[in-house]
Design a protein around this motif. Structure first.
Motif, PDB file in Angstrom:
ATOM      1  N   TYR A  11       0.848  -1.191   0.000  1.00  0.00           N
ATOM      2  CA  TYR A  11       0.000   0.000   0.000  1.00  0.00           C
ATOM      3  C   TYR A  11       0.879   1.236   0.000  1.00  0.00           C
ATOM      4  CZ  TYR A  11      -3.805  -2.970   1.755  1.00  0.00           C
ATOM      5  OH  TYR A  11      -4.744  -3.927   1.916  1.00  0.00           O
ATOM      6  N   ILE A  63     -11.739  -8.929  -3.241  1.00  0.00           N
ATOM      7  CA  ILE A  63     -11.906  -7.480  -3.157  1.00  0.00           C
ATOM      8  C   ILE A  63     -10.643  -6.767  -3.620  1.00  0.00           C
ATOM      9  CG2 ILE A  63     -12.206  -5.557  -1.552  1.00  0.00           C
ATOM     10  CD1 ILE A  63     -13.938  -7.421   0.154  1.00  0.00           C
ATOM     11  N   LEU A  64      -9.483  -7.276  -3.188  1.00  0.00           N
ATOM     12  CA  LEU A  64      -8.227  -6.623  -3.531  1.00  0.00           C
ATOM     13  C   LEU A  64      -7.452  -7.436  -4.556  1.00  0.00           C
ATOM     14  CD1 LEU A  64      -6.813  -5.430  -0.082  1.00  0.00           C
ATOM     15  CD2 LEU A  64      -8.061  -4.115  -1.783  1.00  0.00           C
ATOM     16  N   HIS A  65      -6.748  -6.739  -5.416  1.00  0.00           N
ATOM     17  CA  HIS A  65      -5.843  -7.385  -6.350  1.00  0.00           C
ATOM     18  C   HIS A  65      -4.455  -7.363  -5.725  1.00  0.00           C
ATOM     19  CE1 HIS A  65      -8.410  -6.550 -10.149  1.00  0.00           C
ATOM     20  NE2 HIS A  65      -9.158  -6.445  -9.079  1.00  0.00           N
ATOM     21  N   ARG A  82     -14.222 -12.813 -10.134  1.00  0.00           N
ATOM     22  CA  ARG A  82     -14.857 -12.364  -8.902  1.00  0.00           C
ATOM     23  C   ARG A  82     -16.313 -12.780  -8.777  1.00  0.00           C
ATOM     24  NH1 ARG A  82     -17.772  -8.082  -7.212  1.00  0.00           N
ATOM     25  NH2 ARG A  82     -17.766  -7.092  -9.247  1.00  0.00           N
ATOM     26  N   VAL A  86     -17.530 -15.086  -5.656  1.00  0.00           N
ATOM     27  CA  VAL A  86     -18.223 -14.599  -4.454  1.00  0.00           C
ATOM     28  C   VAL A  86     -19.528 -15.356  -4.176  1.00  0.00           C
ATOM     29  CG1 VAL A  86     -17.219 -12.288  -4.519  1.00  0.00           C
ATOM     30  CG2 VAL A  86     -19.382 -12.713  -5.690  1.00  0.00           C
ATOM     31  N   ARG A  96     -17.300  -4.076  10.357  1.00  0.00           N
ATOM     32  CA  ARG A  96     -18.108  -3.432   9.325  1.00  0.00           C
ATOM     33  C   ARG A  96     -19.452  -4.139   9.282  1.00  0.00           C
ATOM     34  NH1 ARG A  96     -14.585  -0.257   6.408  1.00  0.00           N
ATOM     35  NH2 ARG A  96     -12.407  -0.898   6.409  1.00  0.00           N
ATOM     36  N   TYR A 116     -27.950 -12.709  -4.461  1.00  0.00           N
ATOM     37  CA  TYR A 116     -27.167 -13.887  -4.834  1.00  0.00           C
ATOM     38  C   TYR A 116     -27.980 -14.852  -5.696  1.00  0.00           C
ATOM     39  CZ  TYR A 116     -23.372 -12.456  -1.829  1.00  0.00           C
ATOM     40  OH  TYR A 116     -22.323 -11.765  -1.287  1.00  0.00           O
TER      41      TYR A 116
ATOM     42  N   GLY B  86     -14.911   2.987   3.471  1.00  0.00           N
ATOM     43  CA  GLY B  86     -14.301   1.759   2.962  1.00  0.00           C
ATOM     44  C   GLY B  86     -15.278   0.599   2.929  1.00  0.00           C
ATOM     45  N   ALA B  89     -16.206  -1.916   0.015  1.00  0.00           N
ATOM     46  CA  ALA B  89     -15.603  -3.220  -0.280  1.00  0.00           C
ATOM     47  C   ALA B  89     -16.669  -4.310  -0.304  1.00  0.00           C
ATOM     48  CB  ALA B  89     -14.539  -3.541   0.770  1.00  0.00           C
ATOM     49  N   LEU B  92     -18.149  -5.392  -3.543  1.00  0.00           N
ATOM     50  CA  LEU B  92     -17.377  -6.302  -4.375  1.00  0.00           C
ATOM     51  C   LEU B  92     -17.648  -7.754  -4.013  1.00  0.00           C
ATOM     52  CD1 LEU B  92     -14.080  -4.302  -4.503  1.00  0.00           C
ATOM     53  CD2 LEU B  92     -15.551  -4.848  -6.428  1.00  0.00           C
ATOM     54  N   LEU B  93     -18.349  -7.985  -2.916  1.00  0.00           N
ATOM     55  CA  LEU B  93     -18.700  -9.358  -2.545  1.00  0.00           C
ATOM     56  C   LEU B  93     -20.010  -9.783  -3.201  1.00  0.00           C
ATOM     57  CD1 LEU B  93     -17.837  -9.290   1.249  1.00  0.00           C
ATOM     58  CD2 LEU B  93     -16.532 -10.300  -0.610  1.00  0.00           C
ATOM     59  N   GLY B  97     -21.577  -6.700 -11.342  1.00  0.00           N
ATOM     60  CA  GLY B  97     -20.647  -5.601 -11.578  1.00  0.00           C
ATOM     61  C   GLY B  97     -20.916  -4.447 -10.632  1.00  0.00           C
ATOM     62  N   LEU B  98     -19.851  -3.737 -10.288  1.00  0.00           N
ATOM     63  CA  LEU B  98     -19.973  -2.641  -9.331  1.00  0.00           C
ATOM     64  C   LEU B  98     -20.802  -1.501  -9.919  1.00  0.00           C
ATOM     65  CD1 LEU B  98     -18.827  -2.278  -6.536  1.00  0.00           C
ATOM     66  CD2 LEU B  98     -16.886  -1.072  -7.507  1.00  0.00           C
ATOM     67  N   LEU B 262     -10.483  -0.753 -10.068  1.00  0.00           N
ATOM     68  CA  LEU B 262     -10.555  -1.867  -9.121  1.00  0.00           C
ATOM     69  C   LEU B 262      -9.188  -2.462  -8.805  1.00  0.00           C
ATOM     70  CD1 LEU B 262     -13.791  -3.819  -9.996  1.00  0.00           C
ATOM     71  CD2 LEU B 262     -13.337  -2.207  -8.156  1.00  0.00           C
ATOM     72  N   SER B 263      -8.309  -2.520  -9.814  1.00  0.00           N
ATOM     73  CA  SER B 263      -7.028  -3.177  -9.562  1.00  0.00           C
ATOM     74  C   SER B 263      -6.173  -2.368  -8.600  1.00  0.00           C
ATOM     75  CB  SER B 263      -6.296  -3.392 -10.883  1.00  0.00           C
ATOM     76  OG  SER B 263      -6.066  -2.146 -11.487  1.00  0.00           O
ATOM     77  N   LEU B 265      -7.379  -0.609  -6.060  1.00  0.00           N
ATOM     78  CA  LEU B 265      -8.178  -0.301  -4.887  1.00  0.00           C
ATOM     79  C   LEU B 265      -7.419  -0.611  -3.595  1.00  0.00           C
ATOM     80  CD1 LEU B 265     -11.095   0.540  -4.157  1.00  0.00           C
ATOM     81  CD2 LEU B 265     -11.649  -1.862  -4.017  1.00  0.00           C
ATOM     82  N   ALA B 266      -7.528   0.270  -2.627  1.00  0.00           N
ATOM     83  CA  ALA B 266      -6.962   0.000  -1.307  1.00  0.00           C
ATOM     84  C   ALA B 266      -8.052   0.179  -0.273  1.00  0.00           C
ATOM     85  CB  ALA B 266      -5.809   0.956  -1.018  1.00  0.00           C
ATOM     86  N   VAL B 267      -8.183  -0.771   0.615  1.00  0.00           N
ATOM     87  CA  VAL B 267      -9.167  -0.662   1.695  1.00  0.00           C
ATOM     88  C   VAL B 267      -8.397  -0.783   2.999  1.00  0.00           C
ATOM     89  CG1 VAL B 267     -11.282  -1.560   2.673  1.00  0.00           C
ATOM     90  CG2 VAL B 267     -10.860  -1.799   0.240  1.00  0.00           C
ATOM     91  N   ALA B 268      -8.310   0.296   3.729  1.00  0.00           N
ATOM     92  CA  ALA B 268      -7.455   0.286   4.921  1.00  0.00           C
ATOM     93  C   ALA B 268      -8.235  -0.124   6.162  1.00  0.00           C
ATOM     94  CB  ALA B 268      -6.850   1.672   5.130  1.00  0.00           C
TER      95      ALA B 268
END
Lengths: 319, 270
Positions: A11, A63-65, A82, A86, A96, A116, B86, B89, B92-93, B97-98, B262-263, B265-268
């Motif tokens: 990061y 979620i993250l690449h 994805r 999921v 969260r 879903y 954040g 995120a 994305l689950l 598509g977002l 998306l590639s 993306l950072a989720v802290a």
């Protein structure tokens, strides 16, 4: 079922470097992480804050690449495939929420079923079963914002399971929960694993959670797996010291002094804990020594607390 | 598709929970409607050469207040909070598509907001004002049945343009964390170029041409011109075509942007 090899993710974090000026530093969250997991396993995934636990979960969840490395879950690369991926996973982030704040919990569960693509009647059956097992019925029609933390957490767990995933990621699910809620949650996850064979990754700082649920522990620090094995093995990683806890019938006149070969770890309110190395001083002798030295009401022998073993491991690896 | 419909329903239900806020907004819109039509009336005291009549301008203005929620003044507040914290995120689950998820949310937010508000303004300006002798600055019924149908046909277009522009602001936020700057600029552009402040037919040459080119006119100007008879029903195909082009451009552009982000993306935290 899960294969992770040499996973890396960095990061960029900005830092103030003077008035109006800032610099960017790179934080290596994952630094060559590797581990494997088979179907039906429960793995406790532990590590200090900032070790890369949540990053791992987010990569596994798609979620993250990551920057580099291999990761396959059920034959799929999560972030590349994805949408298909999921459908097969459920995720609970303890800090969260995935419930709609303003809507009753039941609405959230039904909407998630729709999202879903679960057929309505099937979703209704699943929700009814989850509501019964997690005892949601008293508050399932209440807007989520008015639920207590324990109630909400149970709803979060139900929300992650409406689409009946084969794999469950729990990221600090018991954070802030009271003892009964924790026990109920653990019992539920254990049942889920036993009856449906759900694979579970459990991230937590609560070693009791891990001990109650997981047969295996993966400990990560600085983005790498530092330990991977069972509980007994983890304990052996510690100092190897055991301890005797003595309830004293009356306080000794000269204060509490540890018998030779032992160390006083703590004493309070008529109770004292002595540590000793069982390879030097056999447990029977140690017990006899303590019993001779004090007027003792009760004695018990304990292994080192897991928390301490883990803290010791963190120290040893400098994380 | 079913996932997006579920997102739409969820957002619609959340907005419906805040009916008192909608009532307060109606009050505010009524006040602004009065201020604007009174300014118009003053202008029209010597308005011999005006391109549209006072009755048309007043109707146009009241419609602007009735359908105010189509204005693009900022991102969908729910999505704004999700991106800021954040929590996004989570999106994305979902097995979809977002961009579609976000557009469904924005459409629900816009349509329900409009749905909760337009009726009260129409009743006030179209029935109450004429009844108390202020019909000259009130809302007149559509000039023709054809015009009314064209107006109705433009409403889904208005919703789609509003939705794609709203998600566009969220895209900015996705990059910058805060949407404050983009919102401020969008609010100014949207209010002015949709004819909310001054009806577009009253604008001077180059400004009017700009307004007639930009997508914001779908949020008000186009449907209102059909209602007030400023545009004949025969103008409908051209209007639909130009706005369909904007919707496509905004939608495809937004979706491509989200995919490209998306590639990185950072989720802290947590």
């Amino acid at each position: 079922m899960i294969h992770v090899h040499d996973l890396r993710k960095a990061y960029r974090v900005s830092r103030r470097a003077g008035f109006m000026r800032r610099e960017t530093i790179v934080v290596q969250a994952l630094d060559g992480l590797s581990f494997d997991m088979s179907r039906g396993e429960i793995v406790g995934y532990i590590g200090p804050n900032g070790a890369g636990k949540s990053t791992t979960i987010k990569v596994l969840a798609g979620i993250l690449h990551p920057d580099s490395g291999d990761c396959e879950v059920d034959g799929r690369v999560p972030w590349k495939d994805r949408v298909a991926h999921v459908r097969g996973i459920g995720v609970v982030f303890g800090q969260r929420t995935q419930l709609w704040w303003d809507l009753p919990a039941r609405d959230s569960l039904e909407l998630l079923g729709d999202m879903y693509g679960v057929p309505r009647d099937r979703a209704a059956r699943t929700i009814a079963a989850l509501a019964a097992e997690l005892e949601l019925d008293p508050f399932i029609e209440t807007p989520v914002r008015q639920l207590s933390l324990g109630q909400r957490m149970r709803c979060e767990l139900a929300a992650a399971l409406v689409h009946e995933p084969a794999m469950l990621f729990l990221d600090e699910p018991t954070i802030g929960l009271d003892a009964p809620s924790k026990l109920a949650l653990r019992a539920f996850v254990r049942r889920l694993n036993r009856e449906r064979g759900t694979t579970v990754i459990l991230t937590t700082h609560d070693m009791d959670d891990v001990e109650a649920l997981a047969g295996r522990i993966v400990l990560i620090g600085r983005g790498r797996a530092l330990f991977d094995g069972g509980f007994a093995e983890l304990r052996r990683q510690g100092s190897g010291l055991k301890r005797i806890v003595a309830d004293l019938a009356e306080p000794p006149p000269g204060g509490i002094v540890a018998p030779s070969g032992m160390r006083l770890e703590a004493s309070a309110a008529g109770r004292a804990a002595f540590s000793y190395d069982p390879s030097v001083l056999p447990t029977g002798e140690a017990l006899a020594l303590v019993a001779r030295s004090f007027r003792v009401a009760d004695l018990s022998v304990e292994g080192p607390p897991v928390e301490e073993v883990v803290a010791e491991l963190y120290r040893r690896h400098g994380v | 598709m079913r996932a997006c419909l579920a997102a739409f329903r969820a957002r619609a239900r959340s907005v419906l929970r805040y009916r008192a806020a909608a009532a307060a907004a109606v009050f505010c819109q009524a006040i602004f409607g009065f201020i604007l039509v009174m300014i118009l009336e003053t202008w029209y005291r010597d308005g011999s050469g005006a391109p549209i009549s006072l009755a048309q301008a007043a109707s146009y203005t009241w419609l602007g207040q009735a359908f105010l929620a189509f204005q693009v003044w900022g991102p969908d507040p729910e999505l704004r909070d999700l991106i800021r914290s954040g929590e996004v995120a989570r999106d994305l689950l979902r097995p979809t598509g977002l961009y579609g998820l976000w557009l469904a949310r924005a459409l629900a937010y816009k349509l329900v907001s409009v749905g909760l508000r337009f009726g009260a303004i129409l009743v006030l300006a179209g029935l109450v004002l004429p009844a108390i002798g202020l019909g000259s600055i009130g809302l007149e019924p559509p000039t023709s049945l054809g015009g009314f149908f064209c107006f109705l046909a433009m409403l889904p277009v208005a919703a789609l343009v509003s939705g794609t522009l709203t998600v566009g602001i969220s895209c900015f936020q996705f990059r910058q964390v805060s949407a404050a700057g983009a919102s401020a600029i969008a609010a100014a552009l949207s209010s002015f170029f949709s004819g909310l402040v001054i009806p577009v037919p009253l604008l001077a040459g180059p400004l009017r041409m700009a307004a007639e080119f930009l997508p914001f006119r779908a949020l008000g100007d186009l449907p209102f011109r059909f209602w007030t008879g400023v545009l004949p029903p025969s103008a409908l195909p051209a209007a639909l075509a130009s706005q369909a082009a904007w919707i496509l451009a905004l939608g495809l552009g937004g979706a491509a942007f989200v995919r490209s982000r998306l590639s990185g993306l950072a989720v802290a935290g947590g």
